[in-house]
Scaffold this motif. Structure first.
Motif, PDB file in Angstrom:
ATOM      1  N   ARG A 136     -10.558 -14.378   7.129  1.00 39.17           N
ATOM      2  CA  ARG A 136     -10.502 -15.212   5.922  1.00 39.17           C
ATOM      3  C   ARG A 136      -9.673 -14.591   4.798  1.00 39.17           C
ATOM      4  O   ARG A 136      -9.259 -15.274   3.885  1.00 39.17           O
ATOM      5  CB  ARG A 136     -11.907 -15.459   5.385  1.00 39.17           C
ATOM      6  CG  ARG A 136     -12.711 -16.374   6.240  1.00 39.17           C
ATOM      7  CD  ARG A 136     -14.104 -16.538   5.673  1.00 39.17           C
ATOM      8  NE  ARG A 136     -14.937 -17.245   6.605  1.00 39.17           N
ATOM      9  CZ  ARG A 136     -15.267 -18.525   6.474  1.00 39.17           C
ATOM     10  NH1 ARG A 136     -14.838 -19.203   5.442  1.00 39.17           N
ATOM     11  NH2 ARG A 136     -16.025 -19.100   7.367  1.00 39.17           N
ATOM     12  N   PHE A 137      -9.458 -13.278   4.868  1.00 40.14           N
ATOM     13  CA  PHE A 137      -8.749 -12.585   3.799  1.00 40.14           C
ATOM     14  C   PHE A 137      -7.290 -12.384   4.170  1.00 40.14           C
ATOM     15  O   PHE A 137      -6.889 -12.548   5.322  1.00 40.14           O
ATOM     16  CB  PHE A 137      -9.415 -11.225   3.527  1.00 40.14           C
ATOM     17  CG  PHE A 137     -10.809 -11.362   3.000  1.00 40.14           C
ATOM     18  CD1 PHE A 137     -11.041 -11.681   1.676  1.00 40.14           C
ATOM     19  CD2 PHE A 137     -11.895 -11.185   3.837  1.00 40.14           C
ATOM     20  CE1 PHE A 137     -12.321 -11.821   1.191  1.00 40.14           C
ATOM     21  CE2 PHE A 137     -13.183 -11.319   3.365  1.00 40.14           C
ATOM     22  CZ  PHE A 137     -13.405 -11.638   2.044  1.00 40.14           C
ATOM     23  N   ASP A 138      -6.488 -11.995   3.171  1.00 41.16           N
ATOM     24  CA  ASP A 138      -5.086 -11.716   3.450  1.00 41.16           C
ATOM     25  C   ASP A 138      -4.970 -10.359   4.137  1.00 41.16           C
ATOM     26  O   ASP A 138      -5.868  -9.518   4.074  1.00 41.16           O
ATOM     27  CB  ASP A 138      -4.266 -11.746   2.158  1.00 41.16           C
ATOM     28  CG  ASP A 138      -4.695 -10.668   1.191  1.00 41.16           C
ATOM     29  OD1 ASP A 138      -3.888  -9.757   0.939  1.00 41.16           O
ATOM     30  OD2 ASP A 138      -5.839 -10.720   0.692  1.00 41.16           O
ATOM     31  N   ALA A 139      -3.862 -10.156   4.813  1.00 40.54           N
ATOM     32  CA  ALA A 139      -3.667  -8.957   5.640  1.00 40.54           C
ATOM     33  C   ALA A 139      -3.734  -7.674   4.817  1.00 40.54           C
ATOM     34  O   ALA A 139      -4.319  -6.682   5.247  1.00 40.54           O
ATOM     35  CB  ALA A 139      -2.336  -9.050   6.373  1.00 40.54           C
ATOM     36  N   ARG A 140      -3.164  -7.685   3.644  1.00 39.99           N
ATOM     37  CA  ARG A 140      -3.163  -6.472   2.809  1.00 39.99           C
ATOM     38  C   ARG A 140      -4.581  -6.059   2.433  1.00 39.99           C
ATOM     39  O   ARG A 140      -4.917  -4.877   2.476  1.00 39.99           O
ATOM     40  CB  ARG A 140      -2.324  -6.712   1.562  1.00 39.99           C
ATOM     41  CG  ARG A 140      -2.162  -5.490   0.713  1.00 39.99           C
ATOM     42  CD  ARG A 140      -1.230  -5.761  -0.433  1.00 39.99           C
ATOM     43  NE  ARG A 140      -1.116  -4.579  -1.256  1.00 39.99           N
ATOM     44  CZ  ARG A 140      -0.577  -4.579  -2.434  1.00 39.99           C
ATOM     45  NH1 ARG A 140      -0.084  -5.695  -2.941  1.00 39.99           N
ATOM     46  NH2 ARG A 140      -0.500  -3.478  -3.132  1.00 39.99           N
ATOM     47  N   SER A 141      -5.410  -7.012   2.070  1.00 38.50           N
ATOM     48  CA  SER A 141      -6.798  -6.711   1.712  1.00 38.50           C
ATOM     49  C   SER A 141      -7.575  -6.193   2.913  1.00 38.50           C
ATOM     50  O   SER A 141      -8.371  -5.266   2.793  1.00 38.50           O
ATOM     51  CB  SER A 141      -7.494  -7.950   1.152  1.00 38.50           C
ATOM     52  OG  SER A 141      -6.852  -8.392  -0.017  1.00 38.50           O
ATOM     53  N   VAL A 142      -7.351  -6.798   4.063  1.00 36.39           N
ATOM     54  CA  VAL A 142      -8.068  -6.390   5.271  1.00 36.39           C
ATOM     55  C   VAL A 142      -7.672  -4.968   5.665  1.00 36.39           C
ATOM     56  O   VAL A 142      -8.535  -4.127   5.942  1.00 36.39           O
ATOM     57  CB  VAL A 142      -7.802  -7.378   6.434  1.00 36.39           C
ATOM     58  CG1 VAL A 142      -8.357  -6.851   7.735  1.00 36.39           C
ATOM     59  CG2 VAL A 142      -8.409  -8.730   6.110  1.00 36.39           C
ATOM     60  N   VAL A 143      -6.378  -4.675   5.674  1.00 37.26           N
ATOM     61  CA  VAL A 143      -5.927  -3.331   6.033  1.00 37.26           C
ATOM     62  C   VAL A 143      -6.435  -2.314   5.015  1.00 37.26           C
ATOM     63  O   VAL A 143      -6.725  -1.171   5.362  1.00 37.26           O
ATOM     64  CB  VAL A 143      -4.387  -3.285   6.177  1.00 37.26           C
ATOM     65  CG1 VAL A 143      -3.875  -1.867   6.329  1.00 37.26           C
ATOM     66  CG2 VAL A 143      -3.958  -4.131   7.361  1.00 37.26           C
ATOM     67  N   GLY A 144      -6.617  -2.737   3.775  1.00 34.22           N
ATOM     68  CA  GLY A 144      -7.179  -1.855   2.758  1.00 34.22           C
ATOM     69  C   GLY A 144      -8.607  -1.429   3.052  1.00 34.22           C
ATOM     70  O   GLY A 144      -9.073  -0.414   2.544  1.00 34.22           O
ATOM     71  N   LEU A 145      -9.308  -2.182   3.872  1.00 37.01           N
ATOM     72  CA  LEU A 145     -10.674  -1.823   4.253  1.00 37.01           C
ATOM     73  C   LEU A 145     -10.721  -0.704   5.283  1.00 37.01           C
ATOM     74  O   LEU A 145     -11.734  -0.026   5.430  1.00 37.01           O
ATOM     75  CB  LEU A 145     -11.395  -3.044   4.845  1.00 37.01           C
ATOM     76  CG  LEU A 145     -11.636  -4.236   3.952  1.00 37.01           C
ATOM     77  CD1 LEU A 145     -12.183  -5.389   4.777  1.00 37.01           C
ATOM     78  CD2 LEU A 145     -12.603  -3.868   2.844  1.00 37.01           C
ATOM     79  N   PHE A 146      -9.639  -0.526   6.016  1.00 36.62           N
ATOM     80  CA  PHE A 146      -9.631   0.404   7.137  1.00 36.62           C
ATOM     81  C   PHE A 146      -9.223   1.800   6.705  1.00 36.62           C
ATOM     82  O   PHE A 146      -8.394   1.976   5.823  1.00 36.62           O
ATOM     83  CB  PHE A 146      -8.685  -0.087   8.235  1.00 36.62           C
ATOM     84  CG  PHE A 146      -9.065  -1.422   8.820  1.00 36.62           C
ATOM     85  CD1 PHE A 146     -10.390  -1.723   9.098  1.00 36.62           C
ATOM     86  CD2 PHE A 146      -8.111  -2.374   9.084  1.00 36.62           C
ATOM     87  CE1 PHE A 146     -10.739  -2.940   9.638  1.00 36.62           C
ATOM     88  CE2 PHE A 146      -8.455  -3.595   9.624  1.00 36.62           C
ATOM     89  CZ  PHE A 146      -9.772  -3.883   9.903  1.00 36.62           C
ATOM     90  N   ALA A 147      -9.791   2.785   7.388  1.00 37.60           N
ATOM     91  CA  ALA A 147      -9.470   4.183   7.114  1.00 37.60           C
ATOM     92  C   ALA A 147      -8.388   4.715   8.045  1.00 37.60           C
ATOM     93  O   ALA A 147      -7.811   5.757   7.775  1.00 37.60           O
ATOM     94  CB  ALA A 147     -10.727   5.038   7.238  1.00 37.60           C
ATOM     95  N   HIS A 148      -8.123   4.016   9.149  1.00 34.51           N
ATOM     96  CA  HIS A 148      -7.164   4.489  10.144  1.00 34.51           C
ATOM     97  C   HIS A 148      -6.301   3.328  10.627  1.00 34.51           C
ATOM     98  O   HIS A 148      -6.770   2.193  10.720  1.00 34.51           O
ATOM     99  CB  HIS A 148      -7.888   5.115  11.337  1.00 34.51           C
ATOM    100  CG  HIS A 148      -8.675   6.314  10.971  1.00 34.51           C
ATOM    101  ND1 HIS A 148      -8.107   7.538  10.801  1.00 34.51           N
ATOM    102  CD2 HIS A 148      -9.990   6.472  10.707  1.00 34.51           C
ATOM    103  CE1 HIS A 148      -9.029   8.409  10.461  1.00 34.51           C
ATOM    104  NE2 HIS A 148     -10.185   7.788  10.394  1.00 34.51           N
ATOM    105  N   PRO A 149      -5.049   3.603  10.979  1.00 38.66           N
ATOM    106  CA  PRO A 149      -4.164   2.534  11.447  1.00 38.66           C
ATOM    107  C   PRO A 149      -4.616   1.935  12.780  1.00 38.66           C
ATOM    108  O   PRO A 149      -4.295   0.786  13.069  1.00 38.66           O
ATOM    109  CB  PRO A 149      -2.799   3.210  11.567  1.00 38.66           C
ATOM    110  CG  PRO A 149      -3.076   4.666  11.647  1.00 38.66           C
ATOM    111  CD  PRO A 149      -4.348   4.889  10.901  1.00 38.66           C
TER     112      PRO A 149
END
Length: 138
Positions: A54-67
């Motif tokens: 539901r969120f944009d990609a930038r926000s979602v990737v911001g939740l993650f600690a690792h690629p």
């Protein structure tokens, strides 16, 4: 502690590798395949697929600690795109494909090209490469 995180991520990638063939085999059934994608997302990332989508990609990737986490989600989104394509939902398939690409792009922007490239290598080694979709017959 970093080795514990690395082991957790490697297990998540391996779980994805074990689950991708099941997802591909269940593409004939919309509900079964979508449920499998949701289960794998919770198992590997600890988050709900529908919420992340539901969120944009930038926000979602911001939740993650690792690629690797961004790559796992991108792979699941790509599998959903393949499911949509198999059921003739081409607009949804295109939207999911674009979202998967945006996740990868944001991962490279956030974690840097070298770390994202290593994550791609780990994912390819453990989970395999996605099978190409057959072109529609004319």
């Amino acid at each position: 502690m970093p080795s514990l995180r690395h082991a957790f991520l490697l297990n998540a990638v391996r779980e994805l590798g074990r689950s991708v063939p099941d997802i591909a085999r269940s593409r004939d059934s919309w509900d079964a395949c979508l449920e499998r994608i949701r289960e794998v997302c919770i198992t590997t990332l600890g988050m709900e697929y529908d919420t992340l989508a539901r969120f944009d990609a930038r926000s979602v990737v911001g939740l993650f600690a690792h690629p690797e986490q961004a790559r796992i989600l991108a792979r699941l989104v790509d599998e959903r795109a393949r499911l949509c394509e198999a059921h003739g939902l081409y607009a949804d398939a295109l939207a999911d494909s674009v979202f998967a690409g945006q996740l990868l792009m944001c991962s490279r922007a956030r974690f840097g090209l070298p770390r994202d490239a290593r994550a791609a290598d780990v994912l390819e080694r453990e989970a395999g490469t996605p099978t190409p979709l057959p072109l529609p017959e004319e």
